[in-house]
Design a protein around this motif. Structure first.
Motif, mmCIF file in Angstrom:
data_model
loop_
_atom_site.group_PDB
_atom_site.id
_atom_site.type_symbol
_atom_site.label_atom_id
_atom_site.label_comp_id
_atom_site.label_asym_id
_atom_site.label_seq_id
_atom_site.Cartn_x
_atom_site.Cartn_y
_atom_site.Cartn_z
ATOM 1 N N LEU A 55 63.046 39.826 28.782
ATOM 2 C CA LEU A 55 62.644 40.972 29.582
ATOM 3 C C LEU A 55 61.910 42.034 28.770
ATOM 4 N N ASP A 56 61.802 41.870 27.458
ATOM 5 C CA ASP A 56 61.093 42.840 26.630
ATOM 6 C C ASP A 56 59.590 42.690 26.829
ATOM 7 N N PRO A 57 58.856 43.791 27.018
ATOM 8 C CA PRO A 57 57.421 43.716 27.301
ATOM 9 C C PRO A 57 56.632 42.841 26.329
ATOM 10 N N ALA A 58 56.972 42.858 25.054
ATOM 11 C CA ALA A 58 56.201 42.112 24.052
ATOM 12 C C ALA A 58 56.381 40.607 24.174
ATOM 13 N N THR A 59 57.463 40.181 24.810
ATOM 14 C CA THR A 59 57.791 38.753 24.807
ATOM 15 C C THR A 59 57.705 38.098 26.178
ATOM 16 N N LEU A 60 57.252 38.828 27.189
ATOM 17 C CA LEU A 60 57.170 38.263 28.530
ATOM 18 C C LEU A 60 56.115 37.155 28.571
ATOM 19 N N THR A 61 56.491 36.005 29.115
ATOM 20 C CA THR A 61 55.538 34.901 29.219
ATOM 21 C C THR A 61 55.406 34.368 30.639
ATOM 22 N N GLU A 62 56.419 34.565 31.480
ATOM 23 C CA GLU A 62 56.421 33.983 32.821
ATOM 24 C C GLU A 62 56.322 35.069 33.891
ATOM 25 N N HIS A 63 55.763 34.680 35.027
ATOM 26 C CA HIS A 63 55.602 35.621 36.137
ATOM 27 C C HIS A 63 56.912 36.274 36.532
ATOM 28 N N GLN A 64 57.987 35.492 36.675
ATOM 29 C CA GLN A 64 59.254 36.048 37.162
ATOM 30 C C GLN A 64 59.834 37.053 36.166
ATOM 31 N N GLU A 65 59.560 36.864 34.889
ATOM 32 C CA GLU A 65 60.013 37.840 33.894
ATOM 33 C C GLU A 65 59.220 39.145 34.018
ATOM 34 N N GLU A 214 73.092 44.670 34.693
ATOM 35 C CA GLU A 214 73.736 43.414 34.286
ATOM 36 C C GLU A 214 72.651 42.386 33.985
ATOM 37 N N TYR A 215 72.748 41.773 32.814
ATOM 38 C CA TYR A 215 71.740 40.765 32.447
ATOM 39 C C TYR A 215 72.377 39.668 31.607
ATOM 40 N N ARG A 216 72.234 38.449 32.085
ATOM 41 C CA ARG A 216 72.610 37.265 31.318
ATOM 42 C C ARG A 216 71.492 36.256 31.493
ATOM 43 N N GLU A 217 71.063 35.667 30.401
ATOM 44 C CA GLU A 217 69.915 34.757 30.439
ATOM 45 C C GLU A 217 70.093 33.663 31.487
ATOM 46 N N ASN A 218 69.067 33.531 32.341
ATOM 47 C CA ASN A 218 69.015 32.504 33.393
ATOM 48 C C ASN A 218 70.130 32.650 34.431
ATOM 49 N N GLN A 219 70.700 33.862 34.546
ATOM 50 C CA GLN A 219 71.683 34.129 35.584
ATOM 51 C C GLN A 219 71.220 35.340 36.387
ATOM 52 N N ASN A 220 72.041 35.768 37.347
ATOM 53 C CA ASN A 220 71.668 36.912 38.168
ATOM 54 C C ASN A 220 71.454 38.158 37.308
#
Length: 550
Positions: A55-65, A214-220
């Motif tokens: 979710l960091d601006p520098a590392t975003l690669t996909e549309h959903q991110e 709340e943030y967990r990779e590949n989860q809600n």
């Protein structure tokens, strides 16, 4: 380190660990349920059908991110999808110097990060330099390179970019090596979103209308309203992004009323949904700034001095038939290098129509004998069933004009490296706009300075280079666009690519959702979105004047 003096019996120890794990899950779910129950309203539930890792601006690669991060972070400027114009966001105004080598931006001095720190020109400079350092995508890095001192920092000789200058707390000056009136459009890219970079690890505090709860990779992923947002509190109390690994399951949940927004509709369901009156006003479909094409390396056989061959290949393809048959009508046939939806889109661009007779004539004019002996052509692509289905139809249509196709599938990372090394004579490329301007589809892919970076065809036309350079010097928008139009006409005529499709968005919106629109960058202005209470009198539950916000 503190250690237990005695070991627990194996069964008892395992049971205890299981109970601890279950208790942790129950506490987490309870806290989340209590939290969301105590909101002014329930969250808007948005379904995403791709994994979310960063979710960091520098590392975003996909549309959903990018879609999630756009609710947390902002840039100095933003793109208005309706007008096609740039609008102020963290900067209140901006101006180029007369020689277009300096851009001065004046910040809104009332904006604060989510942690309460004030946004300053120095903070913007620090965030940009951190993104420049941390980014792994060359497309992001290359947008910084026009700035004086960026190459020196990239090579490790300096710790900062000298051309990014904090004049005072609210004034930022950017100095370029060459005139660059395009750069202001680049500022809408996530690479230039602003955050408090003084925090050691991300996700970093942003300035957007929502905060990460709340943030967990590949989860809600749960975002909550930023009550102190500089434009005023947003209309939603929270956004709950639900990550699916199955598009059909996500669609099923949408139909069951569990989702207020579905970001991806399966290709094979699109036509049925469009025809179904139940989805009238709920289905969103629009062209995106995303093109899909085959690139020809003009310095490799068979494309060396292959002007007529490249044009013949473009005329040989029935794009509409491929789109309808393989893609379920999910794309739009491409007519040129610049996609529709941009202010600089040239609607009168004729492009290449489906004309197999003209294709055969061009092959004959080029000296090819079209008969029993098929002309061989090898097409490389990143291995994927969807890409192969499209290319199979391309091959069938090329067979009809006497061209035999062989395929060379490759693993994605290896394929990208081969493209970058200019080792692929003919390969599949999808180009998603880094910034909303025709320059991104012309300068990036066809200026000779970009060969081996983002110009994968090795295309070099001095006339095109001159026009593209002139466009970046123009401070008059009309003259600038005229240069870009001229450049595109020459590029399309030279045919260094076989342009196939423009991707389209296919989304579904819930009945009680208002003010949600998807722009041509496939982004949503989350600040405007709201949930409406169902109209209890008529039971329709649709957005309207009689409904109330919740």
């Amino acid at each position: 380190m503190l250690k237990l003096q005695k070991k627990l019996p194996l069964a008892l120890g395992g049971l205890l660990l299981l109970l601890i794990a279950l208790l942790a899950i129950l506490i987490y779910k309870h806290n989340l349920a209590v939290y969301t129950a105590n909101l002014d309203t329930r969250p808007l539930n948005a379904g995403l059908c791709r994994p979310v890792s960063l979710l960091d601006p520098a590392t975003l690669t996909e549309h959903q991110e990018r879609l999630i991060a756009s609710a947390i972070y902002e840039g100095l400027l933003c793109y208005d999808g309706r007008s096609g114009e740039l609008k102020p966001r963290l900067a209140r105004k901006w101006k180029y110097s007369s020689d277009a080598k300096t851009l001065t931006l004046h910040l809104n001095d009332k904006v604060k990060f989510h942690n309460g720190k004030k946004v300053s020109a120095a903070a913007v400079k620090a965030a940009w330099e951190k993104s420049f350092t941390n980014s792994k995508e060359w497309s992001n890095i290359s947008m910084f390179l026009p700035i004086v001192g960026s190459n020196t920092m990239l090579d490790g000789y300096k710790q900062d970019i000298s051309g990014i200058q904090a004049v005072n707390n609210s004034t930022l000056k950017i100095v370029f090596d060459q005139p660059n009136t395009t750069f202001v459009y680049m500022l809408t890219s996530p690479a230039f979103w602003v955050y408090d970079s003084s925090q050691e690890d991300g996700p970093y505090p942003g300035t957007g209308p929502y905060l990460l709860k709340e943030y967990r990779e590949n989860q809600n992923i749960l975002l909550v309203r930023n009550e102190k947002y500089h434009q005023g509190p947003p209309r939603l109390s929270a956004i709950n992004f639900i990550v699916y690994d199955d598009e059909l399951k996500a669609l099923e949940d949408y139909k069951a009323g569990k989702l207020d927004y579905l970001d991806s509709v399966p290709f094979d369901q699109i036509k049925e949904i469009i025809k179904n009156p139940d989805y009238k006003g709920l289905y969103v479909g629009r062209p995106l700034l995303n093109t899909y094409f085959l690139v020809f390396h003009v310095n490799k056989q068979p494309f060396v001095d292959g002007y007529l061959l490249r044009r013949a290949l473009n005329y040989a393809i029935d794009r509409k038939a491929i789109n309808d048959t393989v893609l379920g009508g999910a794309y739009t046939p491409a007519r040129g290098a610049v996609p529709s939806g941009l202010a600089g889109y040239k609607s009168e661009m004729s492009g290449y129509s489906y004309d197999p007779e003209k294709a055969r004539q061009l092959l004959e004019d080029a000296g090819y004998i079209v008969g029993d002996q098929l002309i061989p052509l090898s097409i490389s692509y990143d291995s994927d069933e969807g890409h192969r289905a499209v290319l199979d139809m391309v091959a069938q249509q090329l067979n009809q004009i006497g061209i035999s196709v062989e395929f060379s599938p490759m693993e994605w990372d290896y394929y990208k490296k081969q493209l970058g090394k200019m080792q692929i004579p003919c390969g599949r490329v999808s180009w998603y706009a880094d910034y909303p301007d025709p320059d991104n589809f012309l300068y990036s892919m066809f200026h000779s300075s970009k060969i081996g970076v983002s110009n994968f065809s090795a295309y070099h036309n001095p006339q095109v280079d001159k026009l593209l350079d002139s466009s970046r010097k123009q401070t008059d928008p009309e003259k600038r666009m005229h240069c870009l139009h001229q450049a595109e006409e020459i590029i399309v005529d030279d045919a260094p690519c076989l342009w196939l499709f423009q991707k389209c968005a296919h989304k579904l919106i819930g009945k009680n959702v208002a003010s949600l629109s998807v722009d041509s960058m496939e982004m949503i202005d989350w600040y405007q979105v709201e949930l409406l209470k169902p109209d209890l009198d008529n039971g329709k539950g649709k957005a309207g004047e009689t409904n109330k916000k919740i």
